[in-house]
Design an enzyme around this catalytic site. Structure first.
Site, PDB file in Angstrom:
ATOM      1  CG  ASP A   1    -129.173 -12.043 -16.546  1.00 38.45           C
ATOM      2  OD1 ASP A   1    -128.363 -12.254 -17.451  1.00 38.45           O
ATOM      3  OD2 ASP A   1    -128.886 -12.018 -15.341  1.00 38.45           O
TER       4      ASP A   1
ATOM      5  N   GLY B   1    -130.475 -10.260 -25.776  1.00 36.14           N
ATOM      6  CA  GLY B   1    -129.945 -11.043 -26.894  1.00 36.14           C
ATOM      7  C   GLY B   1    -131.071 -11.573 -27.752  1.00 36.14           C
TER       8      GLY B   1
ATOM      9  CG  HIS C   1    -126.692 -11.459 -24.948  1.00 41.99           C
ATOM     10  ND1 HIS C   1    -127.321 -10.703 -23.998  1.00 41.99           N
ATOM     11  CD2 HIS C   1    -125.836 -10.628 -25.562  1.00 41.99           C
ATOM     12  CE1 HIS C   1    -126.851  -9.476 -24.048  1.00 41.99           C
ATOM     13  NE2 HIS C   1    -125.944  -9.403 -24.991  1.00 41.99           N
TER      14      HIS C   1
ATOM     15  NE  ARG D   1    -129.725 -15.012 -15.066  1.00 40.59           N
ATOM     16  CZ  ARG D   1    -130.145 -15.297 -16.292  1.00 40.59           C
ATOM     17  NH1 ARG D   1    -131.424 -15.489 -16.524  1.00 40.59           N
ATOM     18  NH2 ARG D   1    -129.298 -15.390 -17.279  1.00 40.59           N
TER      19      ARG D   1
ATOM     20  CE  LYS E   1    -137.196 -15.765 -18.773  1.00 37.24           C
ATOM     21  NZ  LYS E   1    -135.929 -16.278 -18.242  1.00 37.24           N
ATOM     22  CG  LEU E   2    -146.801 -11.461 -19.770  1.00 34.58           C
ATOM     23  CD1 LEU E   2    -146.668 -10.546 -18.561  1.00 34.58           C
ATOM     24  CD2 LEU E   2    -147.737 -10.831 -20.796  1.00 34.58           C
TER      25      LEU E   2
HETATM   26  P1  GDP Z   1    -129.745 -11.065 -21.910  1.00 37.33           P
HETATM   27  O1  GDP Z   1    -128.385 -11.132 -21.329  1.00 37.33           O
HETATM   28  O2  GDP Z   1    -130.461  -9.800 -21.596  1.00 37.33           O
HETATM   29  O3  GDP Z   1    -129.754 -11.365 -23.371  1.00 37.33           O
HETATM   30  O4  GDP Z   1    -130.615 -12.197 -21.213  1.00 37.33           O
HETATM   31  P2  GDP Z   1    -130.233 -13.731 -20.962  1.00 37.33           P
HETATM   32  O5  GDP Z   1    -129.992 -14.382 -22.248  1.00 37.33           O
HETATM   33  O6  GDP Z   1    -129.215 -13.826 -19.915  1.00 37.33           O
HETATM   34  O7  GDP Z   1    -131.573 -14.250 -20.280  1.00 37.33           O
HETATM   35  C1  GDP Z   1    -132.771 -14.301 -20.928  1.00 37.33           C
HETATM   36  C2  GDP Z   1    -133.243 -15.759 -20.936  1.00 37.33           C
HETATM   37  O8  GDP Z   1    -134.638 -15.783 -21.085  1.00 37.33           O
HETATM   38  C3  GDP Z   1    -132.713 -16.566 -22.094  1.00 37.33           C
HETATM   39  O9  GDP Z   1    -132.523 -17.887 -21.673  1.00 37.33           O
HETATM   40  C4  GDP Z   1    -133.817 -16.478 -23.146  1.00 37.33           C
HETATM   41  O10 GDP Z   1    -133.852 -17.594 -24.018  1.00 37.33           O
HETATM   42  C5  GDP Z   1    -135.017 -16.454 -22.276  1.00 37.33           C
HETATM   43  N1  GDP Z   1    -136.133 -15.664 -22.774  1.00 37.33           N
HETATM   44  C6  GDP Z   1    -136.087 -14.459 -23.382  1.00 37.33           C
HETATM   45  N2  GDP Z   1    -137.325 -13.998 -23.585  1.00 37.33           N
HETATM   46  C7  GDP Z   1    -138.179 -14.939 -23.082  1.00 37.33           C
HETATM   47  C8  GDP Z   1    -139.588 -15.019 -22.957  1.00 37.33           C
HETATM   48  O11 GDP Z   1    -140.341 -14.141 -23.337  1.00 37.33           O
HETATM   49  N3  GDP Z   1    -140.078 -16.140 -22.344  1.00 37.33           N
HETATM   50  C9  GDP Z   1    -139.305 -17.143 -21.901  1.00 37.33           C
HETATM   51  N4  GDP Z   1    -139.877 -18.183 -21.327  1.00 37.33           N
HETATM   52  N5  GDP Z   1    -137.964 -17.087 -21.988  1.00 37.33           N
HETATM   53  C10 GDP Z   1    -137.424 -15.996 -22.567  1.00 37.33           C
END
Ligand code: GDP
Length: 424
Positions: A12, A16, A40, A305, A331-332
């Site tokens: 997570d 993706g 993702h 989570r 996610k900074l």
């Molecule tokens: P993955 O399984 O590694 O692809 O991750 P997930 O999709 O399960 O979780 C990542 C979540 O964070 C998703 O809902 C994305 O849209 C969101 N996300 C990814 N990068 C960022 C970010 O830089 N900032 C914010 N606010 N959300 C993000």
């Protein structure tokens, strides 16, 4: 050029989203391990998509996607996932999706066995997503799994399935005291999906070898993160496959090839779905706040989570086992509300401070040692350059970089495709 996008943490991390971004210049995207036990979430200008089995490259029309032999494929789930994407206007056909003839099939009895075992374990459960993943990978090594290529030869499958169903029924009836598996139902199930997927199934190793000869750019997409790897993760609270970059060529079908670039995806704080040691876990209001702002609800399971501070001990280990050349910090923007930001820089285990990630009971006993950095307390989601970041945010990035000893090349500040900063 072979590039892998892999998770540094527990999954997570936003892989993706980074594959969606970085695949712009790619020709092929390959998923090389795992099943539909994680998701993702990808947001782009056409909407929000949840992908469990399909490679994230499927959202780009210029890309051919490959599902590798390292994967475990739930046929009904894949069929549903494809239908949902088609409804949103995404084109999916045998020209842009190739499925390995060696990938294993997650059968309905694997899902049942997963649930039966988690229920039996009750308080000691592993936190399985109940999608049949451990039972199907178990069967792979017991040589009782059915592979995608067998769907092309239903006569031979009909013969082999007999013994497999008999074995499964013996287990389900005698160990779990539950109902037998029906041979006819399973055969019909396989026939139904053979008709749907036959044209997608091929030797993807040959396809990729040919693509490499033609200088195509190939991206390998991992599911979950380093700490869930079956060998190097927090066993037994791991996934059942290898989530590491080193496995990418094997799980993709080109075991003799080497990766050129490994990009690790690392989250600016910690999150984890399911059971197992999670040293920097936050509880109570502090956790509620981070979970809420970070929208930390599982994409595959909708489970809230667990969340915590950035863990430099675990992340440095993640960087090491992934062999990451560079990192994308995601996610900074979520940390913008924090007055001061905790960073775990060491573990205290049995009175000793350690900086190398321990295993087993020592990991379970580890207590986090924290340092704090000042927060920036302003919205950074609109920042697109390093210079436009507040100093405190830049200091945080540079400190994490030094703690994990790997350059951070991308910083993502929002879920949208363009919400990122190129650092180098
Ligand atoms: P993955 O399984 O590694 O692809 O991750 P997930 O999709 O399960 O979780 C990542 C979540 O964070 C998703 O809902 C994305 O849209 C969101 N996300 C990814 N990068 C960022 C970010 O830089 N900032 C914010 N606010 N959300 C993000």
């Amino acid at each position: 050029m072979l590039t892998a996008i892999v998770g540094i943490n527990w999954g997570d991390e936003g892989k993706g989203r980074m594959v969606d971004l970085l695949s712009e210049s790619q020709d092929i995207v390959v998923r090389y391990q795992g099943g539909n036990n994680a998701g993702h979430t990808v947001v782009n200008d056409t909407g929000e998509y949840i992908l469990n089995l399909l490679p994230s490259g499927i959202l780009r029309s210029n890309i051919t996607c490959v599902m590798g032999n390292g994967m475990a494929i739930d046929l009904a789930h894949l069929d549903g996932e494809i239908s949902r994407l088609r409804e949103k206007g995404i084109t999916i056909n045998p020209d842009n999706l190739k499925i390995s003839d060696r990938a294993i099939i997650t059968m309905p009895y694997h899902v049942r066995l997963d649930c039966l075992e988690e229920d039996r374990l009750a308080g000691e459960k592993y936190g399985s997503t109940r999608r049949g993943i451990a039972p199907v990978y178990g069967d792979k090594y017991l040589k009782k799994a059915i592979r995608m290529g067998e769907l092309l030869d239903l006569e031979s499958i009909a013969r082999r399935l007999k013994g497999i169903v008999e074995y499964k029924t013996l287990t389900i009836e005698n160990v779990y005291n539950s109902d037998p598996v029906s041979y006819d139902e399973m055969l019909n199930y396989l026939k139904k999906y053979a008709a749907i997927f036959s044209d997608y199934i091929c030797d993807v190793g040959l396809y990729l070898t040919d693509a490499i000869k033609k200088d195509k750019k190939i991206m390998f997409e991992a599911q979950l993160g380093a700490l869930r790897d079956i060998d190097f993760g927090i066993y037994p609270y791991t996934s059942s496959s290898s989530t590491l970059a080193a496995y990418a060529p094997i799980g993709a079908g080109i075991p003799g090839k080497k990766l050129d670039r490994i990009i690790g995806i690392m989250k600016a704080y910690s999150s984890c779905v399911g059971e197992g040691p999670f040293t920097t876990e936050m509880f109570g209001e502090e956790a509620e706040m981070l979970r809420g702002v970070g929208k930390e609800i599982g994409a595959a399971t909708k489970r809230p989570r667990r969340v915590g501070a950035f863990d430099a001990v675990a992340s440095r280990y993640g960087v090491l086992v992934q062999g990451a050349d560079e990192l994308a910090l995601t996610k900074l923007d979520i940390l913008s509300y924090m007055e001061k930001i905790p960073i775990c820089t060491g573990y205290e285990v049995d009175g000793e401070i350690i900086r190398d990630f321990p295993i087993g009971a020592r990991l379970s006993r580890a207590k986090p040692v924290y340092e704090y950095m000042p927060g920036w307390k302003c919205d950074i989601s609109g920042c697109r350059t390093k210079e436009s970041l507040p100093k405190a945010a830049l200091d945080y990035i540079l400190y994490l970089e030094s703690l994990v000893d790997c350059p951070i090349t991308y910083v993502s500040v929002g879920p949208e495709r363009d919400a990122y900063i190129l650092m180098k």
